[in-house]
Design a protein around this motif. Structure first.
Motif, PDB file in Angstrom:
ATOM      1  N   VAL A  88       0.876  -1.173   0.000  1.00 28.62           N
ATOM      2  CA  VAL A  88       0.000   0.000   0.000  1.00 28.62           C
ATOM      3  C   VAL A  88       0.915   1.226   0.000  1.00 28.62           C
ATOM      4  CG1 VAL A  88      -1.836   1.239   1.189  1.00 28.62           C
ATOM      5  CG2 VAL A  88      -1.754  -1.263   1.286  1.00 28.62           C
ATOM      6  N   PHE A  89       0.878   1.987  -1.083  1.00 32.22           N
ATOM      7  CA  PHE A  89       1.741   3.149  -1.243  1.00 32.22           C
ATOM      8  C   PHE A  89       1.204   4.335  -0.449  1.00 32.22           C
ATOM      9  CE2 PHE A  89       2.493   0.510  -4.952  1.00 32.22           C
ATOM     10  CZ  PHE A  89       3.878   0.466  -4.967  1.00 32.22           C
ATOM     11  N   PRO A  90       2.073   5.299  -0.113  1.00 36.32           N
ATOM     12  CA  PRO A  90       1.630   6.473   0.657  1.00 36.32           C
ATOM     13  C   PRO A  90       0.514   7.260  -0.033  1.00 36.32           C
ATOM     14  CG  PRO A  90       4.031   6.425   0.507  1.00 36.32           C
ATOM     15  CD  PRO A  90       3.517   5.327  -0.368  1.00 36.32           C
ATOM     16  N   GLU A  91       0.478   7.213  -1.360  1.00 36.21           N
ATOM     17  CA  GLU A  91      -0.550   7.943  -2.102  1.00 36.21           C
ATOM     18  C   GLU A  91      -1.896   7.228  -2.052  1.00 36.21           C
ATOM     19  OE1 GLU A  91       2.262   6.672  -3.795  1.00 36.21           O
ATOM     20  OE2 GLU A  91       3.474   8.416  -3.351  1.00 36.21           O
ATOM     21  N   GLY A  92      -1.924   5.993  -1.529  1.00 37.04           N
ATOM     22  CA  GLY A  92      -3.163   5.254  -1.397  1.00 37.04           C
ATOM     23  C   GLY A  92      -3.330   4.106  -2.371  1.00 37.04           C
ATOM     24  N   GLY A  93      -2.449   3.986  -3.344  1.00 38.34           N
ATOM     25  CA  GLY A  93      -2.539   2.887  -4.304  1.00 38.34           C
ATOM     26  C   GLY A  93      -2.161   1.559  -3.666  1.00 38.34           C
TER      27      GLY A  93
ATOM     28  N   ASP B 297      11.407  -1.279  -4.152  1.00 42.20           N
ATOM     29  CA  ASP B 297      11.294  -0.357  -5.277  1.00 42.20           C
ATOM     30  C   ASP B 297       9.822  -0.084  -5.573  1.00 42.20           C
ATOM     31  OD1 ASP B 297      10.366  -2.642  -6.543  1.00 42.20           O
ATOM     32  OD2 ASP B 297      12.082  -2.817  -7.885  1.00 42.20           O
ATOM     33  N   MET B 298       9.550   0.537  -6.710  1.00 39.45           N
ATOM     34  CA  MET B 298       8.184   0.916  -7.069  1.00 39.45           C
ATOM     35  C   MET B 298       7.290  -0.285  -7.385  1.00 39.45           C
ATOM     36  SD  MET B 298       8.949   4.309  -9.330  1.00 39.45           S
ATOM     37  CE  MET B 298       7.255   4.458  -9.794  1.00 39.45           C
ATOM     38  N   ASN B 299       7.893  -1.461  -7.596  1.00 36.90           N
ATOM     39  CA  ASN B 299       7.124  -2.668  -7.875  1.00 36.90           C
ATOM     40  C   ASN B 299       6.943  -3.536  -6.642  1.00 36.90           C
ATOM     41  OD1 ASN B 299       6.843  -2.115 -10.665  1.00 36.90           O
ATOM     42  ND2 ASN B 299       8.963  -2.748 -10.961  1.00 36.90           N
ATOM     43  N   GLY B 300       7.434  -3.088  -5.499  1.00 32.24           N
ATOM     44  CA  GLY B 300       7.301  -3.853  -4.268  1.00 32.24           C
ATOM     45  C   GLY B 300       8.342  -4.939  -4.102  1.00 32.24           C
ATOM     46  N   LEU B 301       9.398  -4.903  -4.903  1.00 37.31           N
ATOM     47  CA  LEU B 301      10.467  -5.900  -4.806  1.00 37.31           C
ATOM     48  C   LEU B 301      11.583  -5.361  -3.919  1.00 37.31           C
ATOM     49  CD1 LEU B 301      10.615  -6.933  -8.560  1.00 37.31           C
ATOM     50  CD2 LEU B 301       9.397  -8.080  -6.702  1.00 37.31           C
TER      51      LEU B 301
ATOM     52  N   HIS C  44       1.233  -4.546   3.299  1.00 38.10           N
ATOM     53  CA  HIS C  44       2.474  -3.906   3.723  1.00 38.10           C
ATOM     54  C   HIS C  44       2.373  -2.417   3.394  1.00 38.10           C
ATOM     55  CE1 HIS C  44       3.368  -8.103   2.707  1.00 38.10           C
ATOM     56  NE2 HIS C  44       4.204  -8.054   3.731  1.00 38.10           N
ATOM     57  N   TYR C  45       2.338  -1.580   4.418  1.00 30.79           N
ATOM     58  CA  TYR C  45       2.218  -0.137   4.219  1.00 30.79           C
ATOM     59  C   TYR C  45       3.605   0.470   4.065  1.00 30.79           C
ATOM     60  CZ  TYR C  45      -2.671  -0.604   5.380  1.00 30.79           C
ATOM     61  OH  TYR C  45      -3.999  -0.968   5.360  1.00 30.79           O
ATOM     62  N   LEU C  46       3.762   1.335   3.068  1.00 34.35           N
ATOM     63  CA  LEU C  46       5.058   1.892   2.712  1.00 34.35           C
ATOM     64  C   LEU C  46       5.123   3.379   2.998  1.00 34.35           C
ATOM     65  CD1 LEU C  46       5.451   0.221  -0.799  1.00 34.35           C
ATOM     66  CD2 LEU C  46       6.220  -0.669   1.407  1.00 34.35           C
ATOM     67  N   GLU C  47       6.363   3.865   3.212  1.00 34.91           N
ATOM     68  CA  GLU C  47       6.629   5.298   3.261  1.00 34.91           C
ATOM     69  C   GLU C  47       7.787   5.579   2.310  1.00 34.91           C
ATOM     70  OE1 GLU C  47       7.875   6.694   7.105  1.00 34.91           O
ATOM     71  OE2 GLU C  47       9.808   5.681   6.975  1.00 34.91           O
ATOM     72  N   LEU C  48       7.762   6.735   1.685  1.00 33.65           N
ATOM     73  CA  LEU C  48       8.809   7.135   0.755  1.00 33.65           C
ATOM     74  C   LEU C  48      10.069   7.471   1.535  1.00 33.65           C
ATOM     75  CD1 LEU C  48       9.455   7.733  -2.225  1.00 33.65           C
ATOM     76  CD2 LEU C  48       8.714  10.068  -1.798  1.00 33.65           C
ATOM     77  N   VAL C  49      11.203   6.954   1.083  1.00 34.23           N
ATOM     78  CA  VAL C  49      12.483   7.224   1.740  1.00 34.23           C
ATOM     79  C   VAL C  49      13.170   8.352   0.984  1.00 34.23           C
ATOM     80  CG1 VAL C  49      14.702   6.252   2.420  1.00 34.23           C
ATOM     81  CG2 VAL C  49      12.674   4.803   2.415  1.00 34.23           C
TER      82      VAL C  49
END
Length: 79
Positions: free
Chosen positions: A9-14, A29-33, A65-70
Protein backbone atom coordinates in the motif's frame (compact mmCIF):
# COMPACT_ATOMS: atom_id res chain seq x y z
CA UNK A 1 -7.15 -24.95 2.34
CA UNK A 2 -6.37 -21.26 2.22
CA UNK A 3 -4.92 -18.85 -0.28
CA UNK A 4 -2.27 -16.27 0.69
CA UNK A 5 -2.19 -12.85 -0.95
CA UNK A 6 0.39 -10.11 -0.40
CA UNK A 7 -0.04 -6.41 -1.19
CA UNK A 8 1.90 -3.18 -0.85
CA UNK A 9 0.00 0.00 0.00
CA UNK A 10 1.74 3.15 -1.24
CA UNK A 11 1.63 6.47 0.66
CA UNK A 12 -0.55 7.94 -2.10
CA UNK A 13 -3.16 5.25 -1.40
CA UNK A 14 -2.54 2.89 -4.30
CA UNK A 15 -2.43 -0.86 -3.71
CA UNK A 16 -0.50 -3.47 -5.71
CA UNK A 17 -0.21 -7.25 -5.35
CA UNK A 18 3.31 -8.65 -4.83
CA UNK A 19 4.59 -12.25 -5.04
CA UNK A 20 6.25 -12.62 -1.60
CA UNK A 21 5.80 -11.22 1.92
CA UNK A 22 8.01 -8.38 3.18
CA UNK A 23 9.40 -7.55 6.60
CA UNK A 24 9.33 -4.35 8.62
CA UNK A 25 12.06 -1.88 7.54
CA UNK A 26 12.61 -3.64 4.18
CA UNK A 27 13.55 -1.26 1.36
CA UNK A 28 11.55 -1.86 -1.81
CA UNK A 29 11.29 -0.36 -5.28
CA UNK A 30 8.18 0.92 -7.07
CA UNK A 31 7.12 -2.67 -7.88
CA UNK A 32 7.30 -3.85 -4.27
CA UNK A 33 10.47 -5.90 -4.81
CA UNK A 34 13.22 -5.82 -2.16
CA UNK A 35 16.20 -3.68 -3.17
CA UNK A 36 19.64 -5.32 -3.21
CA UNK A 37 22.11 -3.59 -0.92
CA UNK A 38 24.40 -1.76 -1.36
CA UNK A 39 22.53 0.54 -3.70
CA UNK A 40 24.30 1.66 -6.87
CA UNK A 41 23.08 5.24 -6.43
CA UNK A 42 20.94 7.15 -3.90
CA UNK A 43 18.98 8.70 -6.78
CA UNK A 44 16.22 6.10 -6.94
CA UNK A 45 12.64 5.92 -5.74
CA UNK A 46 12.61 3.68 -2.68
CA UNK A 47 10.01 2.87 -0.05
CA UNK A 48 10.31 1.45 3.46
CA UNK A 49 7.80 -0.98 5.01
CA UNK A 50 6.45 0.69 8.16
CA UNK A 51 3.35 -1.35 8.99
CA UNK A 52 1.95 -4.80 8.23
CA UNK A 53 -1.75 -5.67 8.55
CA UNK A 54 -3.14 -9.17 8.11
CA UNK A 55 -6.74 -10.11 7.39
CA UNK A 56 -8.48 -13.43 6.84
CA UNK A 57 -11.78 -13.96 5.04
CA UNK A 58 -13.31 -17.21 3.80
CA UNK A 59 -10.05 -19.03 3.21
CA UNK A 60 -8.13 -16.04 1.84
CA UNK A 61 -5.35 -14.63 4.01
CA UNK A 62 -4.27 -11.15 2.91
CA UNK A 63 -1.19 -9.34 4.11
CA UNK A 64 -0.96 -5.58 3.52
CA UNK A 65 2.47 -3.91 3.72
CA UNK A 66 2.22 -0.14 4.22
CA UNK A 67 5.06 1.89 2.71
CA UNK A 68 6.63 5.30 3.26
CA UNK A 69 8.81 7.14 0.76
CA UNK A 70 12.48 7.22 1.74
CA UNK A 71 14.18 10.57 0.99
CA UNK A 72 17.40 10.48 -1.04
CA UNK A 73 19.55 11.84 1.81
CA UNK A 74 18.69 8.71 3.84
CA UNK A 75 19.53 6.45 0.89
CA UNK A 76 23.13 7.71 0.88
CA UNK A 77 23.79 5.47 3.90
CA UNK A 78 22.77 2.42 1.83
CA UNK A 79 25.21 3.10 -1.08
Amino acid sequence: MSLDEYFVVFPEGGCQEIPLPLGIEDLVDMNGLVLALPLATPRIIAYRVVKIRRTEERGIRSCYHYLELVPSFELVAYT
